[in-house]
Design a protein around this motif. Sequence first.
Motif, PDB file in Angstrom:
ATOM      1  N   LEU A   1    -109.402  45.826  67.923  1.00  0.00           N
ATOM      2  CA  LEU A   1    -110.621  46.378  67.421  1.00  0.00           C
ATOM      3  C   LEU A   1    -111.038  45.787  66.121  1.00  0.00           C
ATOM      4  O   LEU A   1    -110.331  45.305  65.273  1.00  0.00           O
ATOM      5  CB  LEU A   1    -110.212  47.965  67.091  1.00  0.00           C
ATOM      6  CG  LEU A   1    -109.864  48.821  68.243  1.00  0.00           C
ATOM      7  CD1 LEU A   1    -109.583  50.250  67.983  1.00  0.00           C
ATOM      8  CD2 LEU A   1    -111.016  48.781  69.370  1.00  0.00           C
TER       9      LEU A   1
ATOM     10  N   LYS B   1    -123.750  46.028  76.439  1.00  0.00           N
ATOM     11  CA  LYS B   1    -123.644  47.699  76.057  1.00  0.00           C
ATOM     12  C   LYS B   1    -124.837  48.416  76.123  1.00  0.00           C
ATOM     13  O   LYS B   1    -124.911  49.511  76.515  1.00  0.00           O
ATOM     14  CB  LYS B   1    -122.772  47.730  74.773  1.00  0.00           C
ATOM     15  CG  LYS B   1    -122.472  49.137  74.543  1.00  0.00           C
ATOM     16  CD  LYS B   1    -121.652  49.269  73.063  1.00  0.00           C
ATOM     17  CE  LYS B   1    -121.049  50.627  72.678  1.00  0.00           C
ATOM     18  NZ  LYS B   1    -121.811  51.779  73.387  1.00  0.00           N
TER      19      LYS B   1
ATOM     20  N   GLU C   1    -116.087  48.406  65.538  1.00  0.00           N
ATOM     21  CA  GLU C   1    -115.689  49.349  66.791  1.00  0.00           C
ATOM     22  C   GLU C   1    -114.905  50.647  66.145  1.00  0.00           C
ATOM     23  O   GLU C   1    -114.945  51.730  66.903  1.00  0.00           O
ATOM     24  CB  GLU C   1    -114.888  48.522  67.523  1.00  0.00           C
ATOM     25  CG  GLU C   1    -115.723  47.394  68.631  1.00  0.00           C
ATOM     26  CD  GLU C   1    -114.759  46.610  69.048  1.00  0.00           C
ATOM     27  OE1 GLU C   1    -113.472  46.192  68.451  1.00  0.00           O
ATOM     28  OE2 GLU C   1    -115.300  45.633  69.885  1.00  0.00           O
TER      29      GLU C   1
ATOM     30  N   ASN D   1    -116.090  54.535  66.896  1.00  0.00           N
ATOM     31  CA  ASN D   1    -115.232  55.324  67.497  1.00  0.00           C
ATOM     32  C   ASN D   1    -114.804  56.666  66.660  1.00  0.00           C
ATOM     33  O   ASN D   1    -114.764  57.889  67.300  1.00  0.00           O
ATOM     34  CB  ASN D   1    -113.734  54.599  67.666  1.00  0.00           C
ATOM     35  CG  ASN D   1    -113.752  53.719  69.089  1.00  0.00           C
ATOM     36  OD1 ASN D   1    -114.575  53.890  69.921  1.00  0.00           O
ATOM     37  ND2 ASN D   1    -112.814  52.716  68.816  1.00  0.00           N
TER      38      ASN D   1
END
Length: 192
Positions: free
Chosen positions: A62, A122, A66, A70
């Motif tokens: 990660l 994405k 990111e 999260n």
Amino acid sequence: MKDILGMISLTTAASVLLILAAIWLVILIIKRKHEYIFRAMLIMLILLLGLIFLRQHEAGKLTWPEIKFNIFPGKPVVYNYTESVTFTKGKQETRYAFKKPQPKLSLNLDASGIYFHIKDLKPINDMLKHLNLPEVEEIVPELTSITHFKRDANLYKWENYAGGTLILERMLCQNQETLEIYQGVSNIRILR
């Protein structure tokens, strides 16, 4: 700075911290500060165990953006769009036309400096999820870079999309609230 943080994984950060802790320990030994050596060794042990864990776990891959996403995912994006279905020559075309603010695209200018190719799927897949449509799995180049027709500029085409063809049209957009100018999705068409 944001690009640099996007390249640094947790494993890399833990490795750098471990090296810094080792340098600190060496400096403490040289300066004979024996009261801090135990702390330095304890910090090195914790960092070493953390590094071992990160190398064996998916979390080590990660990056900082990111992790931030999260932990703080932000408010869900709501797209304003109209849907229309037409039939032409026995084929069904479903069109989703987006109103302001249009969904953003992640694009890269190619080496020739002429064509914009998709950089990240994405944003497109997030938009398709919002429309309750299947996601795309592969990055495609701008259609005009393949066909060399000017009418195909600003178009991206997925031929093998969920039993049909998906065509995405981009345009230059402006967010009225922030005055940001970006490449966004004008509309998408699904031909079956």
